[in-house]
Motif scaffolding. Structure first.
Motif, short mmCIF file in Angstrom:
data_model
loop_
_atom_site.label_atom_id
_atom_site.label_comp_id
_atom_site.label_asym_id
_atom_site.label_seq_id
_atom_site.Cartn_x
_atom_site.Cartn_y
_atom_site.Cartn_z
N GLU A 162 0.76 -1.21 -0.20
CA GLU A 162 0.04 0.05 0.00
C GLU A 162 1.08 1.16 0.20
O GLU A 162 0.42 2.17 -0.28
CB GLU A 162 -0.95 0.04 1.12
N TYR B 52 -11.22 14.86 1.33
CA TYR B 52 -10.69 13.23 0.98
C TYR B 52 -9.58 13.40 -0.08
O TYR B 52 -9.21 14.18 -0.62
CB TYR B 52 -11.82 12.82 0.33
N ASP C 291 -9.13 4.05 -4.89
CA ASP C 291 -9.73 4.12 -3.53
C ASP C 291 -10.00 5.79 -3.27
O ASP C 291 -9.26 6.58 -3.51
CB ASP C 291 -8.66 3.65 -2.45
N GLU D 41 -10.72 7.85 0.18
CA GLU D 41 -10.36 7.87 1.66
C GLU D 41 -10.85 9.50 1.97
O GLU D 41 -10.34 10.33 1.47
CB GLU D 41 -8.88 7.67 1.68
N GLU E 283 -10.57 4.61 4.09
CA GLU E 283 -11.02 4.21 2.91
C GLU E 283 -12.52 4.03 2.92
O GLU E 283 -13.13 3.51 3.92
CB GLU E 283 -10.43 2.83 2.67
N CYS E 284 -13.03 4.96 2.05
CA CYS E 284 -14.61 4.63 2.22
C CYS E 284 -15.27 4.35 0.72
O CYS E 284 -16.49 4.18 0.45
CB CYS E 284 -15.31 6.31 2.47
N SER F 168 -14.03 1.99 -2.99
CA SER F 168 -12.94 1.32 -3.79
C SER F 168 -13.76 1.13 -5.15
O SER F 168 -14.86 0.37 -5.44
CB SER F 168 -12.93 -0.02 -3.17
#
Length: 426
Positions: A120, A319, A338, A340, A351-352, A354
RNA sequence: GGAAGGAUGGCAGAGCGGACUAAUGCGACGGUCUUGAAAACCGUUGGGCCUUCACGGGUCCCGGGGGUUCGAAUCCCCCUCCUUCCGCCA
Protein backbone atom coordinates in the motif's frame (compact mmCIF):
# COMPACT_ATOMS: atom_id res chain seq x y z
CA UNK A 1 -11.22 -15.92 -13.98
CA UNK A 2 -8.63 -15.53 -16.70
CA UNK A 3 -9.34 -16.78 -20.21
CA UNK A 4 -7.48 -20.09 -20.71
CA UNK A 5 -6.99 -19.11 -24.31
CA UNK A 6 -5.05 -16.04 -23.19
CA UNK A 7 -2.86 -18.20 -20.96
CA UNK A 8 -2.32 -20.53 -23.88
CA UNK A 9 -1.50 -17.87 -26.46
CA UNK A 10 0.34 -15.32 -24.31
CA UNK A 11 1.77 -17.13 -21.31
CA UNK A 12 4.48 -14.51 -20.84
CA UNK A 13 1.93 -11.71 -20.60
CA UNK A 14 0.16 -13.64 -17.88
CA UNK A 15 3.38 -14.45 -16.03
CA UNK A 16 4.35 -10.78 -16.12
CA UNK A 17 0.94 -9.73 -14.82
CA UNK A 18 1.07 -12.15 -11.92
CA UNK A 19 4.60 -11.05 -11.10
CA UNK A 20 3.49 -7.41 -10.94
CA UNK A 21 1.08 -8.44 -8.22
CA UNK A 22 3.73 -10.35 -6.36
CA UNK A 23 2.06 -13.65 -7.24
CA UNK A 24 3.93 -16.74 -8.35
CA UNK A 25 4.11 -16.87 -12.17
CA UNK A 26 4.69 -20.63 -11.95
CA UNK A 27 0.91 -21.03 -11.79
CA UNK A 28 0.95 -20.50 -15.54
CA UNK A 29 2.90 -23.69 -16.21
CA UNK A 30 0.54 -25.69 -14.07
CA UNK A 31 -2.44 -24.24 -15.95
CA UNK A 32 -0.86 -24.86 -19.34
CA UNK A 33 -0.27 -28.47 -18.47
CA UNK A 34 -3.83 -29.06 -17.29
CA UNK A 35 -5.24 -27.27 -20.31
CA UNK A 36 -3.16 -29.43 -22.63
CA UNK A 37 -4.42 -32.57 -20.89
CA UNK A 38 -8.01 -31.47 -21.17
CA UNK A 39 -7.76 -30.74 -24.86
CA UNK A 40 -5.91 -33.89 -25.83
CA UNK A 41 -8.22 -36.12 -23.84
CA UNK A 42 -11.32 -34.34 -25.09
CA UNK A 43 -10.30 -34.87 -28.69
CA UNK A 44 -9.74 -38.58 -28.07
CA UNK A 45 -12.97 -39.00 -26.17
CA UNK A 46 -14.94 -37.22 -28.89
CA UNK A 47 -13.60 -39.45 -31.64
CA UNK A 48 -14.37 -42.62 -29.66
CA UNK A 49 -17.79 -41.24 -28.96
CA UNK A 50 -18.40 -40.56 -32.66
CA UNK A 51 -17.44 -44.18 -33.37
CA UNK A 52 -19.84 -45.53 -30.74
CA UNK A 53 -22.57 -43.41 -32.13
CA UNK A 54 -22.09 -44.53 -35.65
CA UNK A 55 -22.00 -48.20 -34.62
CA UNK A 56 -25.12 -47.82 -32.52
CA UNK A 57 -26.97 -46.36 -35.46
CA UNK A 58 -25.94 -49.36 -37.55
CA UNK A 59 -27.12 -51.71 -34.82
CA UNK A 60 -30.50 -50.05 -34.91
CA UNK A 61 -30.71 -50.40 -38.67
CA UNK A 62 -29.68 -54.07 -38.57
CA UNK A 63 -32.30 -54.89 -35.96
CA UNK A 64 -34.96 -53.20 -38.02
CA UNK A 65 -33.90 -55.31 -40.98
CA UNK A 66 -34.10 -58.45 -38.86
CA UNK A 67 -30.39 -59.14 -39.22
CA UNK A 68 -30.02 -60.29 -35.63
CA UNK A 69 -26.62 -61.95 -35.79
CA UNK A 70 -24.83 -59.05 -37.42
CA UNK A 71 -26.44 -56.70 -34.97
CA UNK A 72 -25.32 -58.74 -31.98
CA UNK A 73 -21.77 -58.87 -33.28
CA UNK A 74 -21.67 -55.12 -33.65
CA UNK A 75 -23.04 -54.71 -30.15
CA UNK A 76 -20.06 -56.61 -28.83
CA UNK A 77 -17.68 -54.34 -30.66
CA UNK A 78 -19.38 -51.24 -29.38
CA UNK A 79 -19.41 -52.46 -25.80
CA UNK A 80 -15.60 -52.32 -25.57
CA UNK A 81 -15.56 -48.87 -27.13
CA UNK A 82 -18.15 -47.75 -24.64
CA UNK A 83 -15.88 -48.72 -21.78
CA UNK A 84 -13.04 -46.79 -23.34
CA UNK A 85 -15.25 -43.77 -23.80
CA UNK A 86 -16.31 -43.80 -20.14
CA UNK A 87 -12.70 -44.05 -19.07
CA UNK A 88 -11.60 -41.14 -21.25
CA UNK A 89 -14.57 -39.11 -20.16
CA UNK A 90 -13.67 -39.59 -16.51
CA UNK A 91 -10.15 -38.38 -17.26
CA UNK A 92 -11.47 -35.34 -19.10
CA UNK A 93 -13.73 -34.55 -16.16
CA UNK A 94 -11.04 -34.80 -13.52
CA UNK A 95 -8.60 -32.69 -15.51
CA UNK A 96 -11.24 -30.11 -16.37
CA UNK A 97 -12.25 -29.86 -12.72
CA UNK A 98 -8.65 -29.48 -11.63
CA UNK A 99 -8.11 -26.80 -14.25
CA UNK A 100 -11.16 -24.86 -13.17
CA UNK A 101 -10.34 -25.08 -9.49
CA UNK A 102 -6.84 -23.87 -10.14
CA UNK A 103 -8.07 -21.13 -12.43
CA UNK A 104 -10.55 -19.85 -9.85
CA UNK A 105 -7.66 -19.07 -7.52
CA UNK A 106 -5.59 -17.12 -10.02
CA UNK A 107 -6.13 -13.36 -9.63
CA UNK A 108 -6.91 -10.93 -12.43
CA UNK A 109 -4.11 -9.32 -14.41
CA UNK A 110 -3.43 -5.72 -13.40
CA UNK A 111 -4.17 -3.13 -16.04
CA UNK A 112 -1.00 -1.74 -17.65
CA UNK A 113 -2.18 1.62 -16.28
CA UNK A 114 -2.09 0.45 -12.67
CA UNK A 115 1.04 1.77 -10.96
CA UNK A 116 3.89 -0.59 -10.14
CA UNK A 117 4.42 -1.63 -6.56
CA UNK A 118 3.70 -4.38 -4.11
CA UNK A 119 2.39 -2.75 -0.94
CA UNK A 120 0.00 0.00 0.00
CA UNK A 121 3.00 2.31 0.38
CA UNK A 122 3.32 2.20 -3.40
CA UNK A 123 -0.20 3.45 -4.03
CA UNK A 124 -0.24 6.74 -5.88
CA UNK A 125 -2.12 9.70 -4.45
CA UNK A 126 -3.92 11.13 -7.45
CA UNK A 127 -5.36 14.17 -5.70
CA UNK A 128 -6.44 15.72 -2.44
CA UNK A 129 -9.66 17.70 -2.21
CA UNK A 130 -10.73 20.13 0.50
CA UNK A 131 -7.80 19.01 2.59
CA UNK A 132 -5.84 21.42 4.76
CA UNK A 133 -4.43 19.67 7.82
CA UNK A 134 -4.09 22.98 9.66
CA UNK A 135 -7.68 24.01 9.13
CA UNK A 136 -9.16 21.85 11.87
CA UNK A 137 -9.92 23.35 15.28
CA UNK A 138 -9.60 21.64 18.65
CA UNK A 139 -13.33 20.93 18.83
CA UNK A 140 -13.00 18.86 15.65
CA UNK A 141 -10.19 16.79 17.04
CA UNK A 142 -12.50 14.50 18.98
CA UNK A 143 -12.95 10.90 17.78
CA UNK A 144 -16.44 10.00 16.64
CA UNK A 145 -16.93 7.31 19.27
CA UNK A 146 -16.64 10.00 21.95
CA UNK A 147 -18.93 12.33 20.06
CA UNK A 148 -21.36 9.50 19.50
CA UNK A 149 -21.49 8.65 23.17
CA UNK A 150 -21.75 12.28 24.29
CA UNK A 151 -24.69 12.92 22.00
CA UNK A 152 -26.31 9.51 22.44
CA UNK A 153 -26.21 8.76 18.70
CA UNK A 154 -23.80 5.84 18.71
CA UNK A 155 -24.13 3.01 21.23
CA UNK A 156 -21.17 0.69 20.83
CA UNK A 157 -21.42 -0.79 24.31
CA UNK A 158 -24.91 -2.15 23.89
CA UNK A 159 -24.20 -3.37 20.35
CA UNK A 160 -21.37 -5.43 21.81
CA UNK A 161 -23.81 -6.79 24.38
CA UNK A 162 -26.08 -7.97 21.57
CA UNK A 163 -23.60 -9.18 19.00
CA UNK A 164 -20.01 -8.90 20.21
CA UNK A 165 -17.12 -6.63 19.38
CA UNK A 166 -16.99 -4.79 16.08
CA UNK A 167 -20.75 -4.49 15.91
CA UNK A 168 -22.31 -1.06 16.36
CA UNK A 169 -25.73 0.45 17.01
CA UNK A 170 -26.83 3.90 15.93
CA UNK A 171 -29.49 5.73 17.92
CA UNK A 172 -31.78 8.71 17.54
CA UNK A 173 -30.54 11.15 14.94
CA UNK A 174 -27.46 8.95 14.57
CA UNK A 175 -29.68 6.20 13.23
CA UNK A 176 -31.57 8.69 11.10
CA UNK A 177 -28.25 9.89 9.72
CA UNK A 178 -27.49 6.38 8.48
CA UNK A 179 -30.76 6.35 6.57
CA UNK A 180 -30.23 9.89 5.34
CA UNK A 181 -26.84 9.10 3.86
CA UNK A 182 -28.16 6.03 2.05
CA UNK A 183 -31.20 7.83 0.76
CA UNK A 184 -29.02 10.67 -0.48
CA UNK A 185 -26.74 8.27 -2.32
CA UNK A 186 -29.66 6.49 -3.95
CA UNK A 187 -31.33 9.72 -5.02
CA UNK A 188 -28.17 11.14 -6.51
CA UNK A 189 -27.68 8.12 -8.74
CA UNK A 190 -31.27 7.35 -9.65
CA UNK A 191 -30.87 9.33 -12.89
CA UNK A 192 -28.93 6.48 -14.50
CA UNK A 193 -28.82 3.57 -12.11
CA UNK A 194 -31.65 1.12 -11.61
CA UNK A 195 -32.38 0.60 -7.94
CA UNK A 196 -32.29 -3.03 -6.86
CA UNK A 197 -33.07 -4.53 -3.50
CA UNK A 198 -31.35 -7.92 -3.65
CA UNK A 199 -31.18 -10.78 -1.16
CA UNK A 200 -28.34 -10.51 1.31
CA UNK A 201 -27.96 -14.27 1.77
CA UNK A 202 -26.65 -15.95 -1.35
CA UNK A 203 -25.53 -19.31 -2.67
CA UNK A 204 -21.92 -20.39 -2.95
CA UNK A 205 -21.85 -19.97 -6.73
CA UNK A 206 -22.96 -16.36 -6.34
CA UNK A 207 -19.95 -15.67 -4.12
CA UNK A 208 -17.71 -17.51 -6.58
CA UNK A 209 -18.83 -15.26 -9.43
CA UNK A 210 -17.35 -12.11 -7.92
CA UNK A 211 -14.20 -13.82 -6.71
CA UNK A 212 -15.07 -13.82 -3.00
CA UNK A 213 -14.91 -17.61 -3.05
CA UNK A 214 -13.13 -19.98 -3.00
CA UNK A 215 -10.09 -17.96 -1.96
CA UNK A 216 -11.55 -15.71 0.72
CA UNK A 217 -14.00 -17.94 2.54
CA UNK A 218 -12.62 -16.85 5.92
CA UNK A 219 -13.73 -13.30 5.26
CA UNK A 220 -17.41 -14.11 4.90
CA UNK A 221 -20.18 -15.21 7.22
CA UNK A 222 -21.52 -18.62 6.27
CA UNK A 223 -24.87 -20.03 7.40
CA UNK A 224 -23.80 -23.64 7.21
CA UNK A 225 -27.14 -25.23 7.87
CA UNK A 226 -28.53 -23.74 4.68
CA UNK A 227 -25.19 -23.27 2.92
CA UNK A 228 -25.83 -19.57 2.36
CA UNK A 229 -23.35 -16.73 2.58
CA UNK A 230 -23.99 -13.24 3.97
CA UNK A 231 -22.93 -10.78 1.29
CA UNK A 232 -19.87 -8.62 2.03
CA UNK A 233 -21.09 -6.08 -0.53
CA UNK A 234 -24.01 -5.62 -2.93
CA UNK A 235 -21.45 -6.18 -5.68
CA UNK A 236 -22.05 -9.88 -5.06
CA UNK A 237 -25.77 -10.12 -5.89
CA UNK A 238 -25.64 -7.35 -8.52
CA UNK A 239 -22.90 -9.13 -10.45
CA UNK A 240 -24.84 -12.38 -10.42
CA UNK A 241 -28.11 -10.70 -11.31
CA UNK A 242 -27.37 -11.21 -15.00
CA UNK A 243 -25.56 -14.49 -14.59
CA UNK A 244 -25.74 -16.82 -17.62
CA UNK A 245 -27.50 -14.15 -19.63
CA UNK A 246 -26.57 -12.67 -23.00
CA UNK A 247 -27.15 -8.94 -23.48
CA UNK A 248 -27.74 -7.15 -26.76
CA UNK A 249 -25.06 -4.60 -27.57
CA UNK A 250 -27.58 -1.76 -27.42
CA UNK A 251 -28.62 -2.74 -23.89
CA UNK A 252 -25.17 -1.86 -22.63
CA UNK A 253 -24.08 -0.36 -20.42
CA UNK A 254 -26.49 -1.62 -17.78
CA UNK A 255 -26.25 0.28 -14.52
CA UNK A 256 -27.50 -0.90 -11.14
CA UNK A 257 -27.42 0.39 -7.60
CA UNK A 258 -28.37 -1.25 -4.33
CA UNK A 259 -28.59 -0.29 -0.71
CA UNK A 260 -27.85 -3.32 1.47
CA UNK A 261 -26.34 -4.38 4.71
CA UNK A 262 -22.85 -5.76 4.24
CA UNK A 263 -21.26 -8.40 6.42
CA UNK A 264 -17.55 -8.97 6.91
CA UNK A 265 -15.82 -11.26 9.35
CA UNK A 266 -12.63 -9.21 9.18
CA UNK A 267 -10.70 -12.32 10.14
CA UNK A 268 -7.20 -11.55 11.28
CA UNK A 269 -7.85 -7.91 11.96
CA UNK A 270 -8.95 -8.29 15.57
CA UNK A 271 -7.62 -5.45 17.65
CA UNK A 272 -6.52 -3.44 14.63
CA UNK A 273 -8.37 -0.23 13.79
CA UNK A 274 -11.33 -1.51 15.69
CA UNK A 275 -12.34 1.55 17.68
CA UNK A 276 -15.74 2.99 16.93
CA UNK A 277 -16.68 2.82 13.30
CA UNK A 278 -13.24 2.24 11.84
CA UNK A 279 -13.90 -1.42 11.12
CA UNK A 280 -17.19 -3.18 11.73
CA UNK A 281 -18.73 -6.56 10.95
CA UNK A 282 -22.01 -5.19 9.63
CA UNK A 283 -22.68 -1.91 7.86
CA UNK A 284 -24.89 -0.17 5.32
CA UNK A 285 -23.67 0.71 1.89
CA UNK A 286 -25.04 1.93 -1.41
CA UNK A 287 -23.17 0.27 -4.24
CA UNK A 288 -23.25 1.29 -7.89
CA UNK A 289 -22.29 -1.18 -10.57
CA UNK A 290 -22.22 -1.50 -14.33
CA UNK A 291 -22.11 -4.15 -17.03
CA UNK A 292 -20.28 -2.76 -20.02
CA UNK A 293 -18.81 -3.63 -23.38
CA UNK A 294 -15.01 -3.52 -23.05
CA UNK A 295 -14.75 -0.30 -25.03
CA UNK A 296 -17.23 1.39 -22.67
CA UNK A 297 -15.33 0.42 -19.55
CA UNK A 298 -12.89 3.36 -19.27
CA UNK A 299 -15.72 5.91 -19.42
CA UNK A 300 -17.74 4.02 -16.86
CA UNK A 301 -14.80 3.70 -14.53
CA UNK A 302 -14.43 7.48 -14.65
CA UNK A 303 -18.17 7.94 -14.23
CA UNK A 304 -18.40 5.76 -11.14
CA UNK A 305 -15.36 7.41 -9.61
CA UNK A 306 -16.80 10.87 -10.27
CA UNK A 307 -20.07 9.91 -8.64
CA UNK A 308 -18.47 8.31 -5.60
CA UNK A 309 -16.21 11.32 -5.20
CA UNK A 310 -18.89 13.88 -5.87
CA UNK A 311 -21.02 12.91 -2.92
CA UNK A 312 -18.11 13.13 -0.48
CA UNK A 313 -17.14 16.49 -1.91
CA UNK A 314 -20.66 17.87 -1.70
CA UNK A 315 -20.97 16.74 1.86
CA UNK A 316 -18.07 19.13 2.47
CA UNK A 317 -15.66 16.43 3.55
CA UNK A 318 -11.95 16.31 2.81
CA UNK A 319 -10.69 13.33 0.91
CA UNK A 320 -8.00 11.97 -1.34
CA UNK A 321 -8.01 9.61 -4.29
CA UNK A 322 -5.50 6.76 -4.54
CA UNK A 323 -4.54 4.81 -7.63
CA UNK A 324 -3.82 1.37 -6.21
CA UNK A 325 -0.57 -0.26 -7.22
CA UNK A 326 -0.59 -3.69 -8.85
CA UNK A 327 0.32 -5.47 -5.63
CA UNK A 328 -2.43 -3.83 -3.58
CA UNK A 329 -5.29 -4.51 -6.01
CA UNK A 330 -8.07 -6.81 -4.94
CA UNK A 331 -7.77 -10.25 -6.55
CA UNK A 332 -10.59 -9.64 -9.05
CA UNK A 333 -9.63 -6.12 -10.00
CA UNK A 334 -7.56 -4.85 -12.91
CA UNK A 335 -7.54 -1.23 -11.73
CA UNK A 336 -8.85 0.40 -8.59
CA UNK A 337 -9.16 3.92 -7.27
CA UNK A 338 -9.73 4.22 -3.56
CA UNK A 339 -11.42 7.23 -2.07
CA UNK A 340 -10.31 7.99 1.46
CA UNK A 341 -12.25 10.47 3.53
CA UNK A 342 -10.43 12.52 6.13
CA UNK A 343 -11.64 12.13 9.70
CA UNK A 344 -10.09 14.93 11.80
CA UNK A 345 -11.04 13.37 15.13
CA UNK A 346 -9.00 10.27 14.53
CA UNK A 347 -6.66 12.29 12.31
CA UNK A 348 -6.62 9.76 9.52
CA UNK A 349 -7.76 9.11 6.01
CA UNK A 350 -10.35 6.32 5.98
CA UNK A 351 -11.07 4.24 2.91
CA UNK A 352 -14.72 4.80 2.07
CA UNK A 353 -15.00 3.67 -1.55
CA UNK A 354 -13.13 1.33 -3.84
CA UNK A 355 -13.90 2.02 -7.48
CA UNK A 356 -12.84 -0.96 -9.51
CA UNK A 357 -12.70 -2.16 -13.06
CA UNK A 358 -12.69 -5.94 -13.17
CA UNK A 359 -12.18 -6.28 -16.91
CA UNK A 360 -13.81 -9.59 -17.90
CA UNK A 361 -12.58 -11.44 -14.80
CA UNK A 362 -15.84 -11.51 -12.84
CA UNK A 363 -17.98 -11.61 -15.96
CA UNK A 364 -16.29 -14.82 -17.08
CA UNK A 365 -16.94 -16.38 -13.68
CA UNK A 366 -20.54 -15.23 -13.80
CA UNK A 367 -20.94 -16.06 -17.49
CA UNK A 368 -22.12 -12.54 -18.29
CA UNK A 369 -22.08 -12.11 -22.04
CA UNK A 370 -23.22 -9.79 -24.82
CA UNK A 371 -23.51 -9.82 -28.57
CA UNK A 372 -20.99 -7.38 -30.04
CA UNK A 373 -22.71 -5.02 -32.46
CA UNK A 374 -20.40 -5.68 -35.40
CA UNK A 375 -19.09 -9.11 -34.56
CA UNK A 376 -20.56 -12.58 -34.61
CA UNK A 377 -21.38 -14.76 -31.67
CA UNK A 378 -20.98 -13.70 -28.08
CA UNK A 379 -18.30 -12.10 -25.96
CA UNK A 380 -17.70 -11.77 -22.26
CA UNK A 381 -18.56 -8.31 -20.99
CA UNK A 382 -16.83 -6.15 -18.37
CA UNK A 383 -17.96 -5.25 -14.86
CA UNK A 384 -17.19 -2.17 -12.80
CA UNK A 385 -18.34 -0.95 -9.47
CA UNK A 386 -17.80 1.33 -6.53
CA UNK A 387 -19.37 2.39 -3.29
CA UNK A 388 -21.62 5.34 -3.90
CA UNK A 389 -21.60 5.63 -0.15
CA UNK A 390 -20.42 3.34 2.62
CA UNK A 391 -21.93 4.55 5.86
CA UNK A 392 -19.67 4.00 8.86
CA UNK A 393 -16.54 5.89 7.88
CA UNK A 394 -18.46 8.69 6.21
CA UNK A 395 -20.66 8.95 9.29
CA UNK A 396 -17.49 9.18 11.41
CA UNK A 397 -15.82 11.80 9.22
CA UNK A 398 -19.05 13.77 9.16
CA UNK A 399 -19.61 14.05 12.91
CA UNK A 400 -15.94 14.85 13.49
CA UNK A 401 -15.73 17.45 10.73
CA UNK A 402 -19.00 19.16 11.65
CA UNK A 403 -18.54 19.12 15.42
CA UNK A 404 -19.01 22.59 16.87
CA UNK A 405 -17.27 24.19 19.84
CA UNK A 406 -20.36 23.42 21.96
CA UNK A 407 -20.05 19.71 21.13
CA UNK A 408 -23.11 19.53 18.92
CA UNK A 409 -22.84 18.53 15.28
CA UNK A 410 -24.03 20.65 12.37
CA UNK A 411 -25.94 18.87 9.65
CA UNK A 412 -24.67 19.75 6.14
CA UNK A 413 -27.36 21.45 4.13
CA UNK A 414 -27.43 18.63 1.59
CA UNK A 415 -28.56 16.21 4.29
CA UNK A 416 -31.09 18.34 6.12
CA UNK A 417 -34.05 17.36 3.95
CA UNK A 418 -33.22 13.74 4.65
CA UNK A 419 -32.99 14.33 8.38
CA UNK A 420 -36.49 15.64 8.95
CA UNK A 421 -35.20 19.19 8.56
CA UNK A 422 -32.88 18.97 11.53
CA UNK A 423 -29.95 21.36 11.20
CA UNK A 424 -28.11 20.24 14.32
CA UNK A 425 -27.55 16.95 16.09
CA UNK A 426 -27.30 17.15 19.85
C1' G B 1 -43.22 -28.90 6.35
C1' G B 2 -46.99 -32.72 3.72
C1' A B 3 -49.45 -34.40 -1.08
C1' A B 4 -49.97 -34.39 -6.36
C1' G B 5 -48.46 -32.69 -11.14
C1' G B 6 -44.69 -30.50 -14.11
C1' A B 7 -39.58 -28.59 -16.29
C1' U B 8 -38.09 -29.59 -24.29
C1' G B 9 -35.04 -24.14 -28.77
C1' G B 10 -36.90 -16.37 -28.15
C1' C B 11 -42.19 -18.06 -26.94
C1' A B 12 -46.04 -21.92 -27.46
C1' G B 13 -45.93 -27.05 -27.93
C1' A B 14 -45.21 -32.47 -29.96
C1' G B 15 -41.99 -36.43 -29.05
C1' C B 16 -42.01 -41.12 -24.00
C1' G B 17 -35.53 -46.55 -26.30
C1' G B 18 -32.93 -46.72 -32.58
C1' A B 19 -33.06 -41.12 -39.49
C1' C B 20 -34.22 -36.51 -32.76
C1' U B 21 -29.19 -34.10 -37.45
C1' A B 22 -35.94 -32.38 -31.99
C1' A B 23 -41.97 -32.07 -35.59
C1' U B 24 -45.34 -28.06 -35.95
C1' G B 25 -47.02 -23.09 -34.92
C1' C B 26 -45.82 -18.09 -33.46
C1' G B 27 -42.06 -14.45 -33.29
C1' A B 28 -37.54 -12.39 -35.41
C1' C B 29 -34.31 -11.66 -39.69
C1' G B 30 -33.35 -11.77 -45.18
C1' G B 31 -35.59 -12.18 -50.07
C1' U B 32 -39.60 -12.32 -54.09
C1' C B 33 -43.95 -9.51 -55.24
C1' U B 34 -45.63 -4.04 -54.36
C1' U B 35 -45.63 3.16 -55.69
C1' G B 36 -45.16 1.93 -50.24
C1' A B 37 -47.07 -1.33 -46.63
C1' A B 38 -49.92 -5.62 -45.45
C1' A B 39 -50.94 -10.45 -47.18
C1' A B 40 -48.85 -14.51 -49.72
C1' C B 41 -44.61 -17.30 -51.01
C1' C B 42 -39.23 -18.75 -50.43
C1' G B 43 -35.12 -18.99 -47.17
C1' U B 44 -32.54 -18.25 -42.42
C1' U B 45 -32.97 -18.59 -37.08
C1' G B 46 -29.40 -20.96 -30.07
C1' G B 47 -25.15 -21.87 -26.83
C1' G B 48 -20.28 -24.33 -25.13
C1' C B 49 -15.68 -26.76 -26.31
C1' C B 50 -11.99 -28.65 -29.92
C1' U B 51 -10.05 -28.11 -34.86
C1' U B 52 -9.27 -24.67 -39.37
C1' C B 53 -5.86 -18.60 -42.18
C1' A B 54 -10.75 -19.27 -43.91
C1' C B 55 -14.80 -22.25 -45.91
C1' G B 56 -15.86 -26.09 -43.08
C1' G B 57 -15.56 -30.36 -39.74
C1' G B 58 -16.08 -33.03 -34.84
C1' U B 59 -18.49 -33.26 -30.13
C1' C B 60 -21.70 -31.78 -26.13
C1' C B 61 -26.28 -29.28 -24.31
C1' C B 62 -34.20 -31.43 -24.06
C1' G B 63 -33.85 -28.14 -15.42
C1' G B 64 -28.94 -30.29 -12.67
C1' G B 65 -26.26 -34.83 -11.22
C1' G B 66 -25.74 -40.18 -11.28
C1' G B 67 -27.32 -45.06 -13.38
C1' U B 68 -29.32 -48.90 -17.05
C1' U B 69 -28.24 -49.86 -22.52
C1' C B 70 -24.64 -51.33 -28.38
C1' G B 71 -27.77 -46.77 -28.32
C1' A B 72 -31.45 -42.15 -23.68
C1' A B 73 -35.25 -36.02 -24.61
C1' U B 74 -37.55 -40.93 -23.91
C1' C B 75 -36.39 -46.02 -18.63
C1' C B 76 -34.45 -45.90 -13.15
C1' C B 77 -32.39 -43.05 -8.73
C1' C B 78 -31.06 -38.37 -6.27
C1' C B 79 -31.31 -32.99 -6.26
C1' U B 80 -33.18 -28.10 -7.65
C1' C B 81 -36.98 -25.10 -9.26
C1' C B 82 -42.19 -24.18 -10.80
C1' U B 83 -47.68 -25.02 -10.37
C1' U B 84 -51.96 -26.62 -7.47
C1' C B 85 -53.93 -28.23 -2.74
C1' C B 86 -53.06 -28.64 2.74
C1' G B 87 -50.48 -26.84 7.17
C1' C B 88 -47.82 -22.67 9.36
C1' C B 89 -46.83 -17.49 9.10
C1' A B 90 -44.63 -11.79 8.88
Amino acid sequence: MLDVRLIRSEPDTVRAGLARRGDDPAAVDELLHLDEQVRVLTARRDSVRAEVRSISNQVGTLFREQRQEEATALQEESRALGAEERDLDAQVESNATALRERLLRVPNLPSPDAPDGLTEDDNVVVRHENFDPDSYAEHQRVPHWEIGEQLGILDVERAVKLSGSMFVMYRGLGAALVRALCQLALDRNADLYEEVRPPTLVKTETMVSTGHLPKFADEAYHAERDDLWAIPTAEVPLTSLGRDEIFAADELPRRFMAHTSCFRREAGSAGKDTRGLLRVHEFDKVEILAYAAPEQAPDLHAEILARAEGIIAELGLAYRVLDLCAGDLGASSARTFDIEVFAPGVDRFLECSSVSWFSDYQARRANLRYRPADGKGTAVLNTLNGSALAVPRVWAALVETYRRPDGKVDVPELLQPYLRGNTVIG
